[in-house]
Design an enzyme around this catalytic site. Structure first.
Site: not given
Length: 216
Positions: A75, A94, A121
């Site tokens: 990735e 990720h 948040y």
């Protein structure tokens, strides 16, 4: 201990913490962080977040060349897209986090603002999260999709796959992606219950007070 040694150990410590708490399993997920010299440390391909070896992290120099460690995650185009489009990105994480993946499969989800405004948040740590379509794992098109956002989002959700978050450093990125998963879990827990979400005025107050990136 050098700054790079500390960073290597921090990456592995945070990754193991997320693995131990079930935020990503098996050999899923990947993590990267900027080094002081402008290079990158990256989790190797096929490795478990629960068993990363600081000495075997993939090491890239400032020119983007692999100069040490094992072969990096497939990735890498996804990580590179965040670093290339967001000057503030010091780390990218990720995960294949269960609740956020489940939420990404629901047809009513807003692709431009993936997370419902349930708490302040997620807004504070993530801004708006963009839901991207499904891509084959490792497909360079994922990176191109992130580049298409022109650096305007710090977090994306890959449909049927998992969240990706960039932060100013590795701890901030990990904290933010955990907030994303927690918010997705809340969304699923309250689905069909008509929960009281934050209203437009409350959201705008948070965005203004904390100087949040919030694309219209």
């Amino acid at each position: 201990m050098t700054a790079e040694t500390r960073l290597r150990e921090q990456i592995c410590l945070l990754a193991k913490s997320m693995f131990d708490r079930g935020l990503t399993g098996g050999s899923t997920g990947n993590i990267s962080a900027r080094t002081e010299d402008g290079g990158l440390l990256v989790s190797p391909t096929g490795t478990s977040f629960g068993r990363l070896d600081p000495a075997r992290l993939s090491r890239f120099d400032a020119a983007g060349q692999l100069v040490g460690g094992d072969q990096p995650t497939k990735e890498m185009p996804l990580h590179a897209a965040f670093y290339d489009t967001r000057s503030t990105a010091g780390a990218v994480v990720h995960l294949h986090a269960c609740h956020s993946v489940a939420l990404s499969m629901l047809p009513e989800v807003d692709a431009d603002n993936f997370l419902p405004p349930l708490t302040p948040y997620a807004i504070m740590k993530l801004g708006k999260v963009k839901l991207l379509p499904f891509f084959r794992p490792g497909d360079p098109a994922m990176g191109e999709a992130v580049r298409g956002l022109a650096g305007k989002r710090s977090a994306v959700m890959l449909a049927n796959h998992g969240p990706v978050v960039a932060g100013k450093d590795v701890e901030a990125a990990c904290n933010a992606i955990e907030e994303l998963e927690d918010t997705a879990r809340l969304a699923l827990m309250t689905r069909g219950m008509s929960p009281n979400m934050l209203n437009t005025t409350q959201i705008q107050d948070i965005v203004t007070h904390f100087d949040i990136e919030w694309e219209a």
